[in-house]
Scaffold this active site. Structure first.
Site, PDB file in Angstrom:
ATOM      1  N   LYS A  93     -10.251  19.147  80.376  1.00 47.51           N
ATOM      2  CA  LYS A  93     -10.425  19.159  81.899  1.00 47.51           C
ATOM      3  C   LYS A  93     -11.577  18.324  82.043  1.00 47.51           C
ATOM      4  O   LYS A  93     -12.371  18.135  81.309  1.00 47.51           O
ATOM      5  CB  LYS A  93     -10.485  20.425  82.673  1.00 47.51           C
TER       6      LYS A  93
HETATM    7  N1  GLU Z   1      -3.877  19.348  86.237  1.00 43.09           N
HETATM    8  C1  GLU Z   1      -2.472  19.892  85.829  1.00 43.09           C
HETATM    9  C2  GLU Z   1      -2.676  21.398  85.426  1.00 43.09           C
HETATM   10  O1  GLU Z   1      -3.403  22.014  85.448  1.00 43.09           O
HETATM   11  C3  GLU Z   1      -1.645  19.065  85.199  1.00 43.09           C
HETATM   12  C4  GLU Z   1      -2.395  18.556  83.732  1.00 43.09           C
HETATM   13  C5  GLU Z   1      -1.705  17.484  82.932  1.00 43.09           C
HETATM   14  O2  GLU Z   1      -0.539  16.927  83.223  1.00 43.09           O
HETATM   15  O3  GLU Z   1      -2.277  17.068  81.962  1.00 43.09           O
HETATM   16  O4  GLU Z   1      -1.683  21.724  84.538  1.00 43.09           O
END
Ligand code: GLU
Length: 417
Positions: free
Chosen positions: A106
């Site tokens: 993240k």
């Molecule tokens: N931000 C989204 C999540 O929390 C998608 C992450 C992604 O597609 O890599 O799952």
């Protein structure tokens, strides 16, 4: 409500519960409880008025046992390294539960996006992308949108990395606009997946979603899509909220109209007249059948868990329910589909986007949606079976599957050197 709540502590508690079920070796538990890599950056941006502001950002990679790391980038004034780490950890379990070949990551920048001009947003994004370029890459760690970021932000990141590489590298981020190597269906994927999870859960508990009174917290990329699809399929959406406030009408709200006419306005959905304005707390406690928390973490907490009237909760957000609240809801017989399963649609279609980018071969939207639903349903059924087998709740069952897959990969690979 969510202020100062330690989400990393919460993520670690969830891991400990699953580790006990799996009888995980303590050394391995420690490997999984910590992030593999945390990059912290401070970087300047020259604002429109000439002032230099230093922003703080992070990219955390939690685990790489099952593949490159994957996870969104969040722009929000409250982010910190612990929250980013918790979110990275949840990405690891999420990818493992739906069995796609990634570990979790993240990123975040501490900023209120609404305070930035478009030019400042672009400059901040390009500089942040440059700062984290040392750890991201199409074979190593692939960002995507999250709260406060979108396809345009991903396009700038892709362009920045491509400029530095000397050639276009579409696979370095997902969630891009479709004409820049994005995937059909990616924007709607998380919300669409939430509805598939709700359908499977309704089947399991014998609830009819047609006419089901539904409350959706959050009208962003996840909540608005989930609300629209739920309404389209016959559910009666009686309450919704955005960052400014919540609205309620027991006879149902016109979701398409709210989406097209009101959600883009400065005053937001609260400008709609034929409804009652309620607080965020009241929204969550409305008398309803289905509650979709699609906003931020720590919304269902010890203080309100015994006042929630929904029979089914499907978590579109990451971490909306604290462990205390989980326990209370579970004891009260509320059926909850956890975030790492319910909101996995986004990363599933991100995976499809990445595969398409690496092959330069693009799929039709139907193909994307069919494959998304298939993966969601098969992951749901595996979690439901694990719940039966272990006589536990859906979150613990999903964690057991996710943690087990990551632990197995770690054991099979061995500890280097
Ligand atoms: N931000 C989204 C999540 O929390 C998608 C992450 C992604 O597609 O890599 O799952």
């Amino acid at each position: 409500m969510s202020e100062h709540f330690n989400v990393l502590e919460m993520a670690r508690q969830q891991l400990s519960i699953a580790s006990k079920y799996l009888d995980l070796d303590e050394g391995l538990h420690q490997v999984l409880a910590r992030p593999k890599r945390q990059l912290s950056v401070n970087f300047p941006v020259v604002m429109d008025n000439g002032e230099v502001i230093v922003f703080e950002g992070f990219r955390v990679q939690h685990n790489t046992s099952r593949g490159p790391t994957k996870g969104g980038i969040r722009y929000h004034p409250d982010v910190d390294v612990d929250e980013t780490t918790a979110l990275a950890m949840w990405m690891t379990w999420k990818c493992a539960v739906v069995n796609i070949p990634y570990g979790g990551a993240k990123g975040s920048v501490k900023v209120d996006r609404k305070q930035l001009s478009r030019r400042e947003l672009e400059k901040l994004t390009r500089r942040f992308a440059t700062e984290i370029n040392i750890v991201i890459g199409e074979r190593g760690d692939i960002p995507a949108p999250d709260i406060g970021t979108d396809g345009q932000v991903m396009a700038w990141i892709m362009d920045t990395i491509s400029m530095q590489a000397g050639h276009t590298t579409p696979g370095v981020v997902t969630g891009k606009p479709v004409d820049l190597g994005g995937s059909e269906g990616r924007v709607e994927a998380t919300g669409r997946g939430v509805v598939v999870a709700a359908e499977e859960a309704a089947k399991q508990i014998g609830m009819n979603l047609n006419g089901a009174r539904t409350v959706v917290q959050g009208f962003g990329n996840v909540g608005s899509v989930a609300a629209r699809i739920m309404a389209d399929q016959g559910a009666k959406v009686i309450g919704v909220s955005d960052a400014r406030g919540a609205i309620y009408n027991p006879n149902g709200l016109p979701i398409e109209e709210l989406y097209h006419k009101y959600s883009g306005r400065d005053g937001g959905i609260q400008e709609y007249k034929d409804c009652e304005i309620v607080s965020n707390e009241q929204l969550l406690e409305l008398d309803c059948d289905v509650l979709l928390p699609c906003a931020i973490s720590a919304q269902l907490v010890k203080e309100n868990a015994d006042k929630i009237k929904a029979k089914l909760i499907v978590e579109g957000a990451n971490g909306p329910t604290t462990p205390d609240a989980d326990q209370i809801l579970n004891d009260r017989g509320v059926f909850l589909v956890p975030d790492i399963l319910a909101n996995a649609g986004g990363v599933i279609v991100s995976y499809f986007e990445w595969v398409q980018d690496l092959q330069n071969f693009f799929w039709e939207e139907d193909e994307v949606n069919t494959k998304l639903a298939r993966i969601m349903r098969s992951a749901y059924s595996a979690v439901a079976q694990a719940r039966e087998r272990h006589k536990t709740d859906m979150r613990t069952a999903a964690m057991i599957i996710g943690v087990h897959r990551v632990a197995e990969a770690t054991i099979k690979r061995g500890i280097f050197p």
